[in-house]
Design an enzyme around this catalytic site. Structure first.
Site, short mmCIF file in Angstrom:
data_model
loop_
_atom_site.label_atom_id
_atom_site.label_comp_id
_atom_site.label_asym_id
_atom_site.label_seq_id
_atom_site.Cartn_x
_atom_site.Cartn_y
_atom_site.Cartn_z
N LYS A 179 0.86 -1.18 0.00
CA LYS A 179 0.00 0.00 0.00
C LYS A 179 0.89 1.22 0.00
O LYS A 179 1.71 1.42 0.88
CB LYS A 179 -0.90 0.00 1.24
CG LYS A 179 -2.19 0.82 1.09
CD LYS A 179 -2.00 2.32 0.96
CE LYS A 179 -1.42 2.96 2.21
NZ LYS A 179 -1.38 4.48 2.08
N SER A 232 4.50 7.47 10.54
CA SER A 232 4.51 8.24 11.77
C SER A 232 4.32 7.34 12.99
O SER A 232 3.73 6.26 12.91
CB SER A 232 3.40 9.29 11.74
OG SER A 232 2.13 8.68 11.87
N GLU A 253 8.67 0.83 11.45
CA GLU A 253 9.79 1.78 11.36
C GLU A 253 9.15 3.16 11.42
O GLU A 253 8.48 3.60 10.48
CB GLU A 253 10.57 1.57 10.06
CG GLU A 253 11.93 2.24 10.08
CD GLU A 253 11.92 3.61 9.44
OE1 GLU A 253 11.87 4.60 10.21
OE2 GLU A 253 11.95 3.70 8.21
N CYS A 287 13.03 10.63 8.22
CA CYS A 287 12.92 10.18 9.61
C CYS A 287 14.28 10.07 10.29
O CYS A 287 14.37 10.12 11.51
CB CYS A 287 12.20 8.83 9.66
SG CYS A 287 12.97 7.55 8.66
N GLU A 387 8.89 15.80 16.03
CA GLU A 387 9.41 15.64 14.68
C GLU A 387 8.74 16.65 13.75
O GLU A 387 7.53 16.60 13.54
CB GLU A 387 9.16 14.21 14.19
CG GLU A 387 9.79 13.91 12.85
CD GLU A 387 9.62 12.46 12.44
OE1 GLU A 387 10.54 11.91 11.81
OE2 GLU A 387 8.56 11.88 12.72
#
Length: 480
Positions: A179, A232, A253, A287, A387
């Protein structure tokens, strides 16, 4: 105009359940650059059913590992041949500067080669020597495919995220439903074409662009055996809850807020130059970006001045311009998010060294932000803890090495980090104290043979190399 009017389900291009196509907009000027079909739950059902049938039939699952390796090696070669086109597509739809998308292509090769080497050496089946010589049985330990894998990836680095999941999953013999984000419908449509040419059996893999609601439908599907997710931390928590409730295998992750520790003996000029790539790669939408810069108080202003000079020297603009280092954010909402964080930093009392919430002059038609550096930052500030996912750096002072390590570890995240020092051995000692999954010393690039993943809220499980391959297998013990 690039158009993908059909969906790639089970290795075949089929008509979508919803014929309406999504307009794909350029982050540079918000013009429409392509149109693509988007998957709905009905399409997910078709893809999962195809994956389930292919796995249960076993045509791919029971193929000898050497033959699976050959197919994935062929796929990797096809990707290498198309490196320039892939880089162009990602710049077009993501706004990633061309230097970054082109530089990433050799990295995709190293990532794939690490998985292929691991698969060649992997202990698919081994007989254990009994710990007790008088034991009446011997144990045959096998590593077998898990089943149907739902791989869900983000928009910021689509090819890397996709191949880090589909290559080990397919090498292990699983069937996969990948996806992808709607924003990446063009590059992931091209990925589907490469997969089609590689020659996998029917049903083994689908590639579906879809929204978040459809993504949740996929990971909740009763016929999915494992979820592999990059994205996220908030979404990761939701996926972990679904996996826990349904007892699915899961690897996550997630986000990061990584620190670069500049030790007092470091070459400041080299360390600041390293920040260019370690902290501002992919427009800051990464990230692993080391956006917290920890500088010794004795050399603090030297570091701040160096970062100011660096950031102001970087060209912001059209990602197709070879001189551009930082392109636009992917979407208007991401642009606004980053600008709001910059305003928040000002309100929190940090010193604005360069940049600010204003849109760069002449770039108002796109999703641009002004690269920004904050000094006099307390690690408790939101701009140091949350973040941001954009070109925003915060510089934090420390008095001694223990405090530097404490500040680096004072985060809910633990994905990446860096240490700079003239003494490599000492830098390695400091790196061992940093509680993250990956630490670079003096700007070393991330390797692909070792495992990659996060501590704490940065994830569960690991990718890359033999460890990453192993996460797509189940152990089976046969006693004889």
């Amino acid at each position: 105009m690039i158009t993908y009017a059909r969906l790639f389900i089970g290795g075949i291009w089929v008509e979508p359940s919803n014929p309406e196509l999504l307009d794909i907009s350029s982050p540079h000027d918000r013009s429409v650059i392509g149109r693509a079909a988007q998957a709905q739950p009905a399409d997910i059902d078709r893809a999962v059913a195809a994956a389930r049938a292919s796995f249960d039939k076993g045509e791919w699952r029971l193929t000898p590992p050497a033959e699976r390796i050959a197919v994935l090696r062929r796929f990797n070669a096809l990707r290498e041949e198309s490196a320039e086109k892939i880089a162009h597509l990602i710049s077009l739809e993501n706004g990633s500067a061309g230097w970054f998308t082109r530089a990433g292509q050799p990295g995709l090769t190293r990532q794939a080669n690490a998985y292929l080497k691991a698969a060649e050496e992997f202990p698919w089946e081994e007989t254990l020597v009994p710990s007790d010589p008088a034991a009446p049985v011997r144990s045959v330990v096998r590593r077998e495919a898990i089943g149907v894998v739902a791989a869900v990836i983000p928009w910021n680095s689509p090819f890397s995220s996709a191949t880090s999941k589909i290559i080990p999953s397919l090498l292990a013999g699983n069937s996969v439903v990948l996806k992808v984000s709607p924003e990446n419908s063009l590059s992931m449509g091209f990925l589907s074409e490469l997969i089609e040419r590689a020659g996998l059996p029917e049903g083994v893999i689908s590639v579906l662009p879809a929204d978040r609601e459809t993504s949740e439908y996929l990971v909740s599907h009763q016929d999915v055996d494992k979820i592999a997710f990059t994205g996220s931390t908030r979404a990761g928590r939701r996926i972990a809850a679904i996996a826990g409730e349904q007892l699915k295998r899961v690897s996550l992750e997630l986000g990061g807020k990584s620190a670069a520790i500049i030790l007092p003996d470091a070459d400041i000029e080299k360390a600041v130059a390293g920040v260019r790539f370690g902290s501002l790669l992919n427009n800051g939408e990464s990230c692993i970006a080391q956006t917290r810069i920890l500088a010794p108080r004795s050399r603090y202003e030297e570091v701040v001045a160096g970062l100011k000079e660096l950031v102001e020297s970087l060209k912001v603009g059209d990602p197709n311009d070879p001189d551009t280092f930082i392109g636009p954010m992917i979407r208007p909402d991401q642009q606004e998010r980053v600008r709001n964080y910059i305003q928040l930093g000002i309100e929190e009392g940090a010193r604005l060294v360069t940049g600010g919430p204003q849109i760069p002059e002449g770039l108002e038609k796109g999703n641009y932000v002004t690269p920004t550096v904050f000094a006099d930052v307390d690690n408790a500030m939101r701009i140091a803890q949350e973040e941001i996912f954009g070109p925003v750096l915060v510089v934090i002072a420390y008095d001694d090495e223990d405090e530097a390590v404490r500040i680096a570890n004072d985060s809910e995240y633990g994905l990446s980090g860096g240490v700079w020092s003239a003494d490599e051995a000492h830098a390695l000692e400091v790196a061992r104290r940093v509680r993250t999954g990956t630490v670079t010393v003096n700007g070393a690039s991330v390797a692909f043979d070792g495992p990659f993943g996060g501590f704490k809220a940065s994830g569960i499980g690991r990718e890359y190399g033999a460890v990453g391959l192993g996460t797509y297998t189940e152990y089976k013990t046969i006693t004889v």
